[in-house]
Design a protein around this motif. Structure first.
Motif: not given
Length: 227
Positions: A87-89, A104-110, A3-9, A16-21
């Protein structure tokens, strides 16, 4: 398949955290990073990722505008957008779902939930928390603004009785397996009905099918209980 993922933030530390994960998983890899919506669209057109992990609130061109541009581009029809939000809503999330975001996912997601969400959306399914979606639809989607209606009456009339039934159960948060059990059919049959309904209604994915179900009145949103 990887799965090829592009990060936009716009937050470098979060990217960097998302990339490592993500890069630590054997079935997915990060193909690029964007600091705003404009760059997200540009890099999506260059890399054609399977999924864009998109922050909504970014300076300049925000994630909403980027999501709209990506989902409206026929050459990017295979790319899915997964929204990250504080904000999920948030109304922006509602607009992103109308535009074609797959969930969508909240930024506090595990970490586990994030990776599972990426796999779910990349596989062509939607990622919509039933509780959060109910609130979202009640507030923003059930009464669409002018020009935001996703389906025509002719498209709805073309649905078979079973397709309407499956669509309603999907809008209420049922998975293919849960719907199959309720209707005494196979999950593959449910998936077939979902895809036929999507085709007839011009829905980009299951998430838009859910929005159409509420907008059209096939399913009525129940206002969340006050705590």
């Amino acid at each position: 398949m990887t799965i090829r993922v592009l990060l936009a933030d716009d937050q470098a530390l979060l990217r960097a955290t998302f990339r490592i994960l993500i890069d630590s998983e054997t079935d997915m890899t990060v193909v690029g990073e964007a600091i705003d919506g404009r760059e997200a669209v540009e890099l999506t057109r260059v890399h054609h990722p399977d999924l864009v992990l998109m922050d909504i609130r970014m300076p300049g061109t925000d994630g909403l505008a980027a999501t709209s541009a990506i989902c409206a581009d026929p050459e990017l029809s295979a790319t899915r957008v997964l929204i990250l939000t504080t904000f999920e809503t948030d109304e922006y999330v509602a607009q992103a779902l109308r535009a074609g975001a797959s969930g969508f996912l909240g930024k506090d997601v595990t970490a586990e939930a994030l990776l599972a969400g990426i796999r779910t959306v990349a596989a062509g399914d939607s990622l919509l928390s039933p509780n959060a979606t109910r609130t979202l639809i009640t507030r923003f989607l059930n009464s669409p603004a002018p020009g935001t209606q996703l389906a025509t009456p002719e498209g709805l009339a073309a649905l078979t009785t079973r397709e309407r039934e499956v669509m309603c159960l999907a809008a209420e948060g049922g998975s293919n397996d849960e719907i199959a059990e309720k209707l005494y059919v196979s999950p593959l049959t449910v998936r077939t009905h979902v895809h036929r309904a999507m085709t007839k209604l011009g829905a980009r994915d299951r998430a838009q099918l859910v929005v159409i179900a509420y907008q059209s009145g096939l399913v009525r949103a129940v206002p969340p209980q006050e705590s």
